[in-house]
Design an enzyme around this catalytic site. Structure first.
Site, mmCIF file in Angstrom:
data_model
loop_
_atom_site.group_PDB
_atom_site.id
_atom_site.type_symbol
_atom_site.label_atom_id
_atom_site.label_comp_id
_atom_site.label_asym_id
_atom_site.label_seq_id
_atom_site.Cartn_x
_atom_site.Cartn_y
_atom_site.Cartn_z
ATOM 1 N N ARG A 1 -12.280 -0.596 -2.699
ATOM 2 C CA ARG A 1 -11.069 -0.026 -2.666
ATOM 3 C C ARG A 1 -10.097 -0.820 -2.477
ATOM 4 O O ARG A 1 -8.870 -1.232 -2.790
ATOM 5 C CB ARG A 1 -11.342 1.460 -1.572
ATOM 6 C CG ARG A 1 -9.813 2.235 -2.001
ATOM 7 C CD ARG A 1 -9.806 2.820 -3.382
ATOM 8 N NE ARG A 1 -9.265 1.938 -3.988
ATOM 9 C CZ ARG A 1 -8.053 1.697 -5.460
ATOM 10 N NH1 ARG A 1 -8.448 2.802 -5.806
ATOM 11 N NH2 ARG A 1 -7.311 1.338 -6.112
ATOM 12 N N CYS B 1 0.651 -1.433 -0.014
ATOM 13 C CA CYS B 1 -0.092 -0.048 -0.569
ATOM 14 C C CYS B 1 0.717 0.953 -0.233
ATOM 15 O O CYS B 1 0.673 2.499 -1.078
ATOM 16 C CB CYS B 1 -1.017 -0.076 1.248
ATOM 17 S SG CYS B 1 -1.484 -1.169 1.869
ATOM 18 N N HIS C 1 1.264 5.177 -1.884
ATOM 19 C CA HIS C 1 0.392 5.835 -1.425
ATOM 20 C C HIS C 1 1.088 6.539 -0.235
ATOM 21 O O HIS C 1 0.525 7.457 0.694
ATOM 22 C CB HIS C 1 -0.946 5.113 -0.595
ATOM 23 C CG HIS C 1 -1.773 5.062 -1.659
ATOM 24 N ND1 HIS C 1 -2.320 6.270 -2.322
ATOM 25 C CD2 HIS C 1 -2.059 4.115 -1.614
ATOM 26 C CE1 HIS C 1 -3.463 5.002 -3.122
ATOM 27 N NE2 HIS C 1 -3.168 3.475 -2.689
ATOM 28 N N CYS D 1 -7.892 -2.884 -5.141
ATOM 29 C CA CYS D 1 -5.586 -2.198 -4.833
ATOM 30 C C CYS D 1 -5.067 -3.619 -5.005
ATOM 31 O O CYS D 1 -3.774 -3.379 -5.945
ATOM 32 C CB CYS D 1 -5.259 -1.773 -3.510
ATOM 33 S SG CYS D 1 -5.694 0.414 -3.478
#
Lengths: 281, 117
Positions: free
Chosen positions: A238, A195, A199, A242
């Site tokens: 979401r 992740c 991000h 991802c």
């Protein structure tokens, strides 16, 4: 002389060991501060509260388009539907309001929370389905429109309220938080992405046609209408998406891992306002 | 009297080594040319190995989508009787599954390197 040297070596080793242990000891407030400081330093021109607006906080052109779209926001239909669904009684006459504190109004900022009876994290999506099941209704899909509509309405009633995720004095809660952190930073899928790869390391950068959102405040805007999906998406959707995009097989929505991830990611965004429902390209 | 290295008499051994290389190349060429086609049993063995590795990746909660895609391709090829292709895809699936296991086990510690502190 050699005995003295051995003593010195042992003392040094013990000192280093103690330092390492102190560094490894879970410290969520320190984590949240370091996390927020990282983004504030990386994007000095972005106001703190603006991080909840994701890519719009770091690209002027996109922001102008978004501000125009907000005149007639694409999530409006979901919001209206969610409001109706929320008020409509179940077959037994009860409503969602009976399942939540304050009748479910203005409480989004407190989710997820750690449930000491279950010993696990409870997200808003999970709590909504548990409410349905407790009242004799079938649970909704975690990745489809009904759940997105309900959470859109609940987020809307909480807009502006600042995330206030608590970690109670319970080793299981701390463990859930730590596992969520581990999940966030763990690389997975054939593309070997975590992740954080997108991000944390690359917010504001493009990945194909998209501008990546910062992890800070990313859940405050949920659920979102995504043009890419031509529809609404929940937090579950979401996260699942991802995972797929990195070529990892997604876990089941509301698995322990995803619940813990949401717990961690929400906690480190404490202090930022709820801005959901949101719209994204 | 001429002296040669004890274990490597040059004028003799060079010729012998060359002969061996030529012979080995010929054998390899003949073998490659006449390699038997893969059988259903070969496919089943390769698929079982891939499934086993992918199951382990699942236990580690770290399966890859491409592994299942390769397994599906192997099954499809086997169903059409193309066992060469089926074995190749199954072997690819096994390699992918093993890579996902390596990723999962190495990330148990490596994730900490990415953490914001």
């Amino acid at each position: 002389m050699s005995a003295l040297r051995a003593l010195l070596v042992a003392a040094t080793a013990l000192g280093l060991g103690a330092t390492a242990m102190a560094e490894d000891k879970p410290n969520p407030p320190a984590d949240a501060k370091a996390f927020q400081d990282y983004f504030v330093k990386k994007f000095p021109k972005v106001a703190f509260d603006d991080f909840v607006n994701g890519p719009y906080s770091m690209n002027a052109d996109m922001r102008r388009q978004w501000e125009e779209k907000e005149q007639f926001p694409p999530y409006e239909f979901a919001l209206e539907a969610g409001k109706e669904m929320f008020a409509k009684p179940f077959k037994n006459g009860k409503t969602y309001a009976d399942c939540f504190p304050n009748g479910g109004i203005g409480i989004r900022q407190n989710y997820p929370y750690f449930d000491d009876k279950e010993g696990k994290v409870v997200t808003l999506e999970l709590a909504l389905n548990r409410c349905r099941e407790a009242n004799g209704e079938q649970p909704y899909s975690y990745v489809k429109d009904e759940m997105a509509s309900l959470t859109a309405y609940m987020a809307y009633t909480s807009r502006g309220k600042r995330f206030d995720i608590r970690i109670p004095d319970d080793p299981r809660a701390l463990e859930a938080y730590e596992k969520g952190k581990e999940y966030f930073y763990t690389r997975r899928g054939q593309l070997n992405f975590s992740c954080a790869s997108c991000h944390v390391q690359s917010p504001g950068e493009r990945i194909r046609a998209e501008i990546l959102a910062p992890a800070l405040g990313i859940l405050n805007a949920m659920p979102i209408y995504r043009s890419e999906w031509s529809g609404m998406g929940t937090i579950s959707r979401r996260i699942v998406t991802c995972n797929s995009q990195t070529r990892a097989v997604p876990l089941e929505p509301q698995s322990d891992e995803y619940r813990n991830l949401e717990y961690y990611l929400s906690y480190v965004s404490n202090g930022l306002p709820v801005s959901g429902p949101g719209a994204r390209p | 009297m001429r002296h040669f290295p004890r274990h490597f008499p040059r004028h003799v051994s060079t010729t012998n080594v060359m002969k061996k290389i030529v012979f080995a190349t010929m054998v390899a060429t003949v073998c490659a040319g006449s390699a038997r086609a893969a059988s259903e049993a070969d496919y089943l063995a390769a698929a079982a190995a891939a499934e086993s590795a992918n199951k382990e990746a699942g236990r580690l909660r770290n399966q890859w989508t491409v592994t299942q895609a390769a397994l599906n391709a192997a099954k499809k090829a086997a169903e059409s009787g193309n066992f060469d292709s089926a074995v190749k895809s199954a072997q690819e699936a096994e390699a992918l599954a093993k890579a996902s296991i390596v990723q999962a086990t190495s990330e148990m510690q490596r994730w900490k390197d990415l953490e914001i502190r």
